[in-house]
Design a protein around this motif. Structure first.
Motif, PDB file in Angstrom:
ATOM      1  N   ASP A   1      61.458   1.134  37.428  1.00 49.45           N
ATOM      2  CA  ASP A   1      61.987   1.582  36.264  1.00 49.45           C
ATOM      3  C   ASP A   1      63.185   2.434  36.201  1.00 49.45           C
ATOM      4  O   ASP A   1      64.131   2.390  35.572  1.00 49.45           O
TER       5      ASP A   1
ATOM      6  N   TRP B   1      53.035   5.417  34.050  1.00 44.68           N
ATOM      7  CA  TRP B   1      52.541   5.067  35.289  1.00 44.68           C
ATOM      8  C   TRP B   1      51.445   6.267  35.744  1.00 44.68           C
ATOM      9  O   TRP B   1      51.724   7.358  35.533  1.00 44.68           O
ATOM     10  N   VAL B   2      50.272   5.602  35.965  1.00 40.47           N
ATOM     11  CA  VAL B   2      49.423   6.646  36.611  1.00 40.47           C
ATOM     12  C   VAL B   2      49.735   7.152  37.819  1.00 40.47           C
ATOM     13  O   VAL B   2      50.290   6.719  38.565  1.00 40.47           O
ATOM     14  N   GLU B   3      49.460   8.772  37.951  1.00 39.41           N
ATOM     15  CA  GLU B   3      49.919   9.221  39.017  1.00 39.41           C
ATOM     16  C   GLU B   3      48.817   9.317  40.072  1.00 39.41           C
ATOM     17  O   GLU B   3      47.657   9.227  39.806  1.00 39.41           O
TER      18      GLU B   3
ATOM     19  N   LYS C   1      49.013   1.309  38.460  1.00 39.80           N
ATOM     20  CA  LYS C   1      48.465   1.260  37.257  1.00 39.80           C
ATOM     21  C   LYS C   1      49.378   1.672  36.214  1.00 39.80           C
ATOM     22  O   LYS C   1      49.778   2.830  36.245  1.00 39.80           O
TER      23      LYS C   1
ATOM     24  N   ALA D   1      56.753  -0.343  40.256  1.00 38.39           N
ATOM     25  CA  ALA D   1      56.093   0.670  39.190  1.00 38.39           C
ATOM     26  C   ALA D   1      57.662   1.658  38.818  1.00 38.39           C
ATOM     27  O   ALA D   1      58.638   1.144  38.659  1.00 38.39           O
ATOM     28  N   TRP D   2      57.408   2.936  38.892  1.00 37.29           N
ATOM     29  CA  TRP D   2      58.363   3.825  38.166  1.00 37.29           C
ATOM     30  C   TRP D   2      59.519   3.685  39.071  1.00 37.29           C
ATOM     31  O   TRP D   2      60.665   4.213  38.840  1.00 37.29           O
TER      32      TRP D   2
ATOM     33  N   PRO E   1      53.237   6.261  45.561  1.00 37.13           N
ATOM     34  CA  PRO E   1      52.031   6.282  46.039  1.00 37.13           C
ATOM     35  C   PRO E   1      51.181   5.306  44.999  1.00 37.13           C
ATOM     36  O   PRO E   1      51.144   5.145  43.777  1.00 37.13           O
TER      37      PRO E   1
ATOM     38  N   THR F   1      47.841   3.301  43.089  1.00 35.85           N
ATOM     39  CA  THR F   1      47.087   3.912  42.265  1.00 35.85           C
ATOM     40  C   THR F   1      46.062   2.645  41.669  1.00 35.85           C
ATOM     41  O   THR F   1      45.657   2.782  40.651  1.00 35.85           O
ATOM     42  N   GLY F   2      45.752   1.912  42.876  1.00 39.02           N
ATOM     43  CA  GLY F   2      44.841   0.717  42.470  1.00 39.02           C
ATOM     44  C   GLY F   2      43.370   1.007  42.435  1.00 39.02           C
ATOM     45  O   GLY F   2      43.184   2.223  42.576  1.00 39.02           O
TER      46      GLY F   2
END
Lengths: 149, 83
Positions: B11, A133-135, A123, B7-8, B79, B81-82
């Motif tokens: 990035d 970004w959600v951790e 997310k 995700a990151w 990790p 996060t859905g």
């Protein structure tokens, strides 16, 4: 059945379709995850869900299979959305149906807990143009572990 | 070998995917991570961030001692996060 899609889903229609043709179903349990309004003061906020096409479907199928191994389910459904969502939007639907309620309640809970730590979704929260970004949360890992005994 | 980033991790590295030829001495995930880290600060910062990067080989989660070959699809991501 699992579905990964960007478009919204009709909760009522999905639930009806799941049980319509199987009259052995005595109980159906469902969970819907929604985008929360976590920044009420922001002018614009959104949640973008990224995923790993291919692995996402594979993991959701494995998770569903695991639930069917553990409980006597008559039907199950996982729908998970990806893409840009706004507060109030539906993110995920999990529904399980069985002859008796215990299997439906427990397997629905199990599916959500497992999905949260295994399905490759991420997310990205955007507030007034800034994305973060959600951790991942330890509590989600703990929730998954409680099903491993 | 096909490498995918999400995700990151994506990035920081600045790419969502790339195809690389593995040096001969790289035969496990852990060796792949060391080799990638040596390719630049962007890789090093993504891979070493709190040691939290998760790895999938051919769309299955895999531990760092798992052996790999040039034909594998390897994904690096945070990790999940859905839900």
């Amino acid at each position: 059945m699992i579905r990964v899609q960007s478009e919204d889903f009709d909760f009522g229609a999905e639930i009806k379709a799941l049980s319509r043709d199987n009259h052995q179903i005595g109980g159906l349990c469902s969970f819907v995850g929604l985008v929360r309004d976590i920044h009420p003061d922001a002018e614009n906020q959104a949640m973008t869900l990224e995923h790993y096409p291919g692995m996402t479907e594979k993991m959701l199928e494995e998770i569903e299979q695991e639930a069917q191994t553990r409980w006597p389910l008559e039907a199950s459904l996982i729908i998970h959305r990806f893409g840009r969502l706004e507060p109030g939007d539906q993110i995920v639907l999990v529904a399980t149906a069985s002859r008796h309620r215990e299997a439906a309640f427990e397997s629905c809970h199990f599916l959500m807990d497992w999905l949260k730590t295994k399905a490759p979704f991420w997310k990205l929260e955007e507030v007034d143009g800034k994305g973060e970004w959600v951790e991942a949360r330890d509590s989600d890992d703990k929730a998954t572990r409680k099903w491993q005994q | 070998m096909k490498l995918l980033y999400f995700a990151w991790v994506k990035d920081r590295i600045g790419l969502s995917e790339e195809t690389v030829s593995l040096p001969e001495q790289v035969t496990t995930i852990s060796e792949l991570l060391d080799w990638l880290s040596s390719r630049g600060e962007n890789y090093a910062s993504a891979i070493n961030e709190g040691k939290t990067v998760r790895i999938a080989v051919n769309q299955n989660y895999a531990p760092e001692d798992r052996s790999i070959t040039d034909g594998d699809e390897i994904a690096l991501f945070p990790p999940v996060t859905g839900g």
